[in-house]
Enzyme design. Structure first.
Site, PDB file in Angstrom:
ATOM      1  N   ASP A   1      10.392  -5.508   8.093  1.00  0.00           N
ATOM      2  CA  ASP A   1       9.515  -5.057   9.327  1.00  0.00           C
ATOM      3  C   ASP A   1       9.373  -6.617  10.075  1.00  0.00           C
ATOM      4  O   ASP A   1      10.135  -7.317   9.748  1.00  0.00           O
ATOM      5  CB  ASP A   1       8.188  -4.771   8.856  1.00  0.00           C
ATOM      6  CG  ASP A   1       7.163  -4.109   9.859  1.00  0.00           C
ATOM      7  OD1 ASP A   1       7.202  -3.037  10.176  1.00  0.00           O
ATOM      8  OD2 ASP A   1       6.096  -4.869  10.259  1.00  0.00           O
TER       9      ASP A   1
ATOM     10  N   VAL B   1       0.938  -1.168   0.083  1.00  0.00           N
ATOM     11  CA  VAL B   1       0.089   0.089   0.011  1.00  0.00           C
ATOM     12  C   VAL B   1       0.874   1.260   0.041  1.00  0.00           C
ATOM     13  O   VAL B   1       1.572   1.342   0.860  1.00  0.00           O
ATOM     14  CB  VAL B   1      -0.952  -0.060   1.147  1.00  0.00           C
ATOM     15  CG1 VAL B   1      -1.705   1.303   1.414  1.00  0.00           C
ATOM     16  CG2 VAL B   1      -1.755  -0.997   1.232  1.00  0.00           C
TER      17      VAL B   1
ATOM     18  N   ALA C   1       4.488   4.074   3.039  1.00  0.00           N
ATOM     19  CA  ALA C   1       4.026   2.912   2.209  1.00  0.00           C
ATOM     20  C   ALA C   1       4.211   1.899   3.368  1.00  0.00           C
ATOM     21  O   ALA C   1       4.748   1.935   4.309  1.00  0.00           O
ATOM     22  CB  ALA C   1       4.834   2.583   1.115  1.00  0.00           C
ATOM     23  N   LYS C   2       3.609   0.900   3.123  1.00  0.00           N
ATOM     24  CA  LYS C   2       3.904  -0.683   3.704  1.00  0.00           C
ATOM     25  C   LYS C   2       3.524  -1.880   3.063  1.00  0.00           C
ATOM     26  O   LYS C   2       2.792  -1.755   2.141  1.00  0.00           O
ATOM     27  CB  LYS C   2       2.913  -0.687   4.990  1.00  0.00           C
ATOM     28  CG  LYS C   2       3.640  -1.616   6.312  1.00  0.00           C
ATOM     29  CD  LYS C   2       4.712  -0.736   6.955  1.00  0.00           C
ATOM     30  CE  LYS C   2       5.206  -1.322   8.017  1.00  0.00           C
ATOM     31  NZ  LYS C   2       6.145  -0.528   8.992  1.00  0.00           N
ATOM     32  N   GLY C   3       4.157  -2.991   3.098  1.00  0.00           N
ATOM     33  CA  GLY C   3       4.032  -4.128   2.411  1.00  0.00           C
ATOM     34  C   GLY C   3       3.712  -5.325   3.384  1.00  0.00           C
ATOM     35  O   GLY C   3       4.058  -5.266   4.538  1.00  0.00           O
TER      36      GLY C   3
END
Ligand code: NAD
Length: 424
Positions: free
Chosen positions: A154, A68, A113-115
């Site tokens: 992460d 995202v 963002a992050k995934g």
């Protein structure tokens, strides 16, 4: 088939809602126009991919992966990749927005963002994880890029996975591209100082807050929840600055010593004991719940989200909370904590030391030059201190808690930039 959002866990706050409730309050105080609010509320891009991976037994398993991009208003988006069985789009959306605000608070030129991939890396072999990471990178080939979107580790991923990501991306491009990802191993473009960066930023924020609250660090006591990367570095560095760290904890429970914990000994014990403090001697065993309500000056939640909730907030006795973890305080607990007059240095400020040094890693990769640990630390300390002062000033000026002030600083910066850049 249409994608169905999983329902939030019972008794747990939906992370996106928790973030949004603070974002809304801060936007209202700033008098943000409704249309700009709507621009900042919605993620710019949401990518969902299916990742077929050959498992060691020859079978093919399909994993679901997400990326995202919340915002690219301030610059290329930045955010980690989570490998965990609980990963879902809602969580990734919240974490992506958090990254936008975090980068804006510390004034680094990144969006958020992050995934994530829904998987259980603890039950997978190294080969299976590598194939999954390569499949994910391949699927995100048009998303990632040093000037577009820069991932990082992460939960469930680390330098090893970032090395595979960098390699896969570089193979596609036909050239080694260090700057596409941060959190890489030191030998292949990682930055000195990254390991301790988040804990160090927590320490810098705590020292700055204690100065404002007129707490003498040499007479102050502290409890740290979580003894992983962030918690153990924060405990170690706070101890070095004179604080008496009376308690630390991990999943095995909490360990309390009124006269102060021997942090170096605890780190050595953990490292020799499969990462756990289980069985650590020289301290009384208490529960994680008891640790949170100890009569200390400083409490550092550095484990996981939603540990300070409406059910335990009224029992907290610390004068200062510095959030090492992301989202440790539920939005329902905010008011209780504020009414008690406890200062909270919020996650988007307090744990931004990590993304700051990730940014330095990217800068060094682009320069093709490596900085000394001393240079990294000096520069990140300055960024953290400036960010703290900026948020503190806003909190005084508008008479709002530090959390709302941090959101205000971030939203103000992103919305002003958006207006300068203009839309269609
Ligand atoms: P980690 O996996 O290294 O350590 C987590 C620690 O918390 C472990 O000691 C674990 O046993 C403990 N823990 C987990 N659940 C617990 C619970 N319910 N009660 C008590 N202890 C518990 O993780 P980390 O990298 O130190 O990250 C900790 C938090 O900080 C997370 O919220 C993460 O998102 C956030 N964070 C980390 C970084 C970073 O650079 N590592 C940067 C920003 C934010």
């Amino acid at each position: 088939m249409a994608y169905i959002e999983p329902a939030p866990l019972k008794d747990k706050e939906n992370p996106f809602e928790a973030m949004m409730s603070r974002f809304k309050v801060a936007s209202e105080i700033l008098g943000l126009e409704e249309e700009i609010y709507n621009v900042l509320k919605n993620p710019a891009r949401q990518v969902i991919v299916s990742l077929p991976v050959t498992m060691d037994d020859g079978s093919i398993k399909v994993f679901e992966g997400y990326r995202v991009i919340h915002s690219t208003i301030l610059g290329p988006s930045k955010g980690g990749i989570r490998f965990d069985p609980h990963v879902n789009l809602d969580e990734v959306k919240a974490l992506a927005a958090w990254m936008t605000w975090k980068c804006a608070v510390v004034d680094i030129p990144y969006g958020g963002a992050k995934g994530g991939v829904t998987c259980n890396p603890r039950e997978m072999s190294a080969g299976e994880i590598e194939r999954l990471m390569r499949a994910y990178t391949q699927a995100m080939a048009d998303v990632f890029g040093p000037d577009q979107d820069i991932p990082a580790p992460d939960m469930g991923t680390g330098p090893r996975e970032m090395a595979w990501l960098m390699d896969q991306y570089s193979r596609n491009k036909g050239m080694t591209t260090h700057a596409v990802v941060t959190g890489k191993p030191l030998v292949m473009g990682g930055s000195l100082g990254r390991t301790e960066a988040t804990g160090r930023g927590v320490m810098v924020s705590a020292m700055a807050a204690m100065e404002k609250l007129k707490i003498n660090p040499y007479k102050a006591t502290c409890a740290v929840q979580g003894f992983g990367n962030v918690g153990s570095w924060a405990a170690r560095l706070l101890h070095e600055r004179g604080l008496l760290v009376q308690a630390v904890s991990d999943l095995s429970g909490a360990y309390y010593n009124e006269k102060g914990m021997d942090i170096e000994k605890a780190v050595k014990y953990r490292d020799a004991n499969k990462g756990s403090l289980d069985g650590f001697e020289g301290a009384q065993k208490i529960s994680n719940e008891e640790l949170l309500t100890l009569p200390v000056d400083l409490l550092v939640p550095a484990a996981t989200e939603d540990v300070i909730t409406s059910s335990n907030a009224s029992n907290i006795k610390a004068k200062l909370i510095v959030e090492g973890a992301n989202g440790p305080t539920s939005s329902r607990a905010d008011n209780i904590i504020n009414d008690k007059g406890i200062m909270v240095v919020p996650d988007i400020l307090a744990n931004a030391g990590g993304v700051t040094v990730s940014y330095f890693e990217w800068v060094q990769n682009r320069l093709g030059y490596k900085w000394t640990a001393d240079r990294v630390n000096r520069r990140s300390d300055r960024i953290m201190k400036d960010a703290f002062n900026n948020v503190y000033k806003t909190s005084q000026e508008y008479k709002v808690p530090m959390r709302i002030a941090a959101y205000m600083v971030a939203i103000d910066k992103v919305s002003k930039t958006y207006k300068f850049r203009g839309g269609y």
